[in-house]
Write a protein that holds these residues in place. Sequence first.
Motif, mmCIF file in Angstrom:
data_model
loop_
_atom_site.group_PDB
_atom_site.id
_atom_site.type_symbol
_atom_site.label_atom_id
_atom_site.label_comp_id
_atom_site.label_asym_id
_atom_site.label_seq_id
_atom_site.Cartn_x
_atom_site.Cartn_y
_atom_site.Cartn_z
ATOM 1 N N ILE A 28 0.752 -1.107 0.234
ATOM 2 C CA ILE A 28 0.031 -0.159 0.013
ATOM 3 C C ILE A 28 0.682 1.260 0.008
ATOM 4 N N HIS A 29 1.959 1.371 0.856
ATOM 5 C CA HIS A 29 2.713 2.214 0.811
ATOM 6 C C HIS A 29 4.235 1.879 0.492
ATOM 7 N N GLU A 30 4.686 2.469 -0.728
ATOM 8 C CA GLU A 30 5.947 1.948 -1.203
ATOM 9 C C GLU A 30 7.141 1.823 -0.233
ATOM 10 N N GLY A 31 7.759 0.722 -0.150
ATOM 11 C CA GLY A 31 8.776 0.333 0.792
ATOM 12 C C GLY A 31 8.417 0.022 1.996
ATOM 13 N N ASN A 32 7.179 -0.014 2.470
ATOM 14 C CA ASN A 32 6.738 -0.158 3.853
ATOM 15 C C ASN A 32 5.600 -1.459 3.820
ATOM 16 N N ILE A 33 5.620 -2.297 4.729
ATOM 17 C CA ILE A 33 4.744 -3.629 4.636
ATOM 18 C C ILE A 33 4.145 -3.468 6.051
ATOM 19 N N GLY A 34 2.939 -3.862 6.194
ATOM 20 C CA GLY A 34 2.194 -4.006 7.466
ATOM 21 C C GLY A 34 1.844 -5.454 7.398
ATOM 22 N N MET A 35 2.101 -6.273 8.529
ATOM 23 C CA MET A 35 1.762 -7.741 8.334
ATOM 24 C C MET A 35 1.413 -8.296 9.722
ATOM 25 N N TYR A 36 0.214 -8.689 9.829
ATOM 26 C CA TYR A 36 -0.584 -8.941 10.893
ATOM 27 C C TYR A 36 -0.772 -10.472 10.896
ATOM 28 N N VAL A 37 -0.328 -11.514 12.251
ATOM 29 C CA VAL A 37 -0.366 -12.796 12.105
ATOM 30 C C VAL A 37 -1.160 -13.366 13.355
ATOM 31 N N LYS A 50 10.658 -2.120 4.852
ATOM 32 C CA LYS A 50 10.461 -1.789 6.213
ATOM 33 C C LYS A 50 9.127 -2.413 6.544
ATOM 34 N N VAL A 51 9.261 -3.603 7.607
ATOM 35 C CA VAL A 51 8.156 -4.345 7.726
ATOM 36 C C VAL A 51 7.936 -4.004 9.330
ATOM 37 N N ARG A 52 6.504 -3.926 9.341
ATOM 38 C CA ARG A 52 5.866 -3.567 10.814
ATOM 39 C C ARG A 52 5.075 -5.050 11.158
ATOM 40 N N TYR A 53 5.709 -6.076 11.833
ATOM 41 C CA TYR A 53 5.240 -7.250 11.894
ATOM 42 C C TYR A 53 4.444 -7.378 13.339
ATOM 43 N N VAL A 54 3.191 -7.537 13.382
ATOM 44 C CA VAL A 54 2.418 -7.604 14.563
ATOM 45 C C VAL A 54 1.824 -8.983 14.722
ATOM 46 N N ARG A 55 2.246 -9.687 15.561
ATOM 47 C CA ARG A 55 1.624 -11.099 16.273
ATOM 48 C C ARG A 55 1.028 -10.915 17.608
ATOM 49 N N ASN A 56 -0.232 -11.387 17.633
ATOM 50 C CA ASN A 56 -0.785 -11.076 19.108
ATOM 51 C C ASN A 56 -0.668 -12.335 19.818
ATOM 52 N N ILE A 57 -1.010 -12.134 21.228
ATOM 53 C CA ILE A 57 -1.002 -12.990 22.162
ATOM 54 C C ILE A 57 -2.525 -12.989 22.600
ATOM 55 N N THR A 58 -3.221 -14.086 22.454
ATOM 56 C CA THR A 58 -4.485 -14.163 22.876
ATOM 57 C C THR A 58 -4.505 -14.840 24.229
ATOM 58 N N ASP A 59 -4.738 -13.937 25.582
ATOM 59 C CA ASP A 59 -4.678 -13.999 26.808
ATOM 60 C C ASP A 59 -6.036 -13.663 27.577
ATOM 61 N N VAL A 60 -7.156 -13.652 26.769
ATOM 62 C CA VAL A 60 -8.255 -13.207 27.155
ATOM 63 C C VAL A 60 -9.271 -14.399 27.367
ATOM 64 N N GLY A 61 -10.169 -14.166 28.479
ATOM 65 C CA GLY A 61 -10.869 -15.542 28.696
ATOM 66 C C GLY A 61 -12.086 -15.676 27.892
ATOM 67 N N HIS A 62 -11.993 -15.648 26.573
ATOM 68 C CA HIS A 62 -13.133 -15.915 25.876
ATOM 69 C C HIS A 62 -13.247 -17.554 25.578
ATOM 70 N N ILE A 63 -14.463 -17.707 24.937
ATOM 71 C CA ILE A 63 -14.692 -19.258 24.610
ATOM 72 C C ILE A 63 -14.140 -19.292 23.197
ATOM 73 N N VAL A 64 -13.012 -20.111 22.991
ATOM 74 C CA VAL A 64 -12.477 -20.303 21.968
ATOM 75 C C VAL A 64 -13.187 -21.539 21.055
#
Length: 492
Positions: free
Chosen positions: A25-34, A67-81
């Motif tokens: 979307i923005h040249e030279g920059n990448i946003g990645m979520y896993v 230039k990569v912004r790599y976001v990877r979450n931690i699921t620590d909430v008490g929801h019903i999976v």
Amino acid sequence: MPLYNTQTLKIYNSLSGEKETFKPIHEGNIGMYVCGPTVYSNVHLGNVRTFMSFDVIFRYLLHLEYKVRYVRNITDVGHIVDDAEDGEDKIAKKARLEQLEPMEVVQRYTVDFHEILKAFNFLPPSIEPTATGHIIEQIEIIKKIIASGIGYEANGSIYFDVVKFNETNHYGRLSGRNIEDMLANTRDLDGQSDKRNPQDFALWKKAEPQHIMRWPSPWSDGFPGWHLECTAMSTKYLGNHFDIHGGGMDLKFPHHECEIAQNEACTGQTPVNYWMHANMLTLNGKKMAKSTGNNILPREILTGENTILSKAFSASVARFFMLQAHYRSILDFSDDAIVAAEKGYKRLMEAMEVIKQLPTASKSTIDIAAWKQSCYDAMNDDFNSPILIAQLFEGVRYINLINDGKESLTAADLEIFSLAMNAFVFDVLGLEDEKTTDSSNDKLEGAVNMLISMRNQARADKNFALSDQIRDQLIALGIQLKDGKEGTTFSV
């Protein structure tokens, strides 16, 4: 000129079902979520394979000088999976069984997750947000979805009206499903009868009195739905429209499908350009499952303490084995397969030592530029690591021929060749040379054994204060001493 301008990268997009030329979307920059782990147990090998796939993708994008912004979450909430028993969330269940606070469970298994990924030489993500750290953002998204007319309240819980959303959007396009087929796939949640349609999913659940993990909201004391957290965290750090969203194949429906719907209802735009999904890992030709005993944990591969493998294997060998299959292919793990992978890994590492001492000549008889581009071509074709490995073994063949005097390279070509081999083996694939690791382990063992000898002498001299100090300081460093009949041993 950045390297990405010289290469054409194609990514298989789960949304279109085709390989597409990648354009950020923005040249030279990448946003990645896993999508990261739900931390209620030790990370399993299938998760490691998924995260390894995206680690290599991250590494290659960095290698291409994005230039990569790599976001990877931690699921620590008490929801019903999705597959929780009797509507009880897994973190709360583990806390109840082990008589711990839920956040003790979260901390224990988050630490385990990080330790395993470090052992397998994963690069850390740019941001690793937690679901519990973003409750406010999730509540704000729910408010916007309600305001859009797609979210509705029922007895303190909030649901997403899939049928109403589908009037102007296409719910199911990622997974190739339609509304009529979804009845059989509806999650079994408490308060099912509160829904307008059985296909609707929870954005917020009112907590029953016995539910441990709960937060105040405008509607009830409760907890967010499973899908909402990733929408909140991905858009907070990457914006409402970003480049890549990844995860395991099992998350395509309902999790990622619901993420798309939530984002479109909230912002009016599709959130992600390229959806990527890693395939599953089987063990000896069958699905991995604790209940059948057909299961092995990543740490058990490294220690050899299992009934599946003939011996222990290093993390780099296990990593090399996994990367021999394309991330979108099913990979079967077995003793024979990893034994074979170990032989290939050792051949590669031996060649990486030989390349350091290769002779140079006045002319080159090998087209190194063409070979180097073949390595890029492999990774540019949807990150095809097995084809890259095949090209690296072609490089190994060149190394042996040059070493035997049957082929030659100029000093300039040898430098290009050596830099490329090192870049693809160590930086892109993330392999490590075992000898370097073994050397570090030998030094650690020698230092600890010296301290054990000093402690034994202190005990013999009845200097128990010094003896205890050595033991306690080693414990603080994560090194546990064990006194037995045969003497003192240690574990890390």
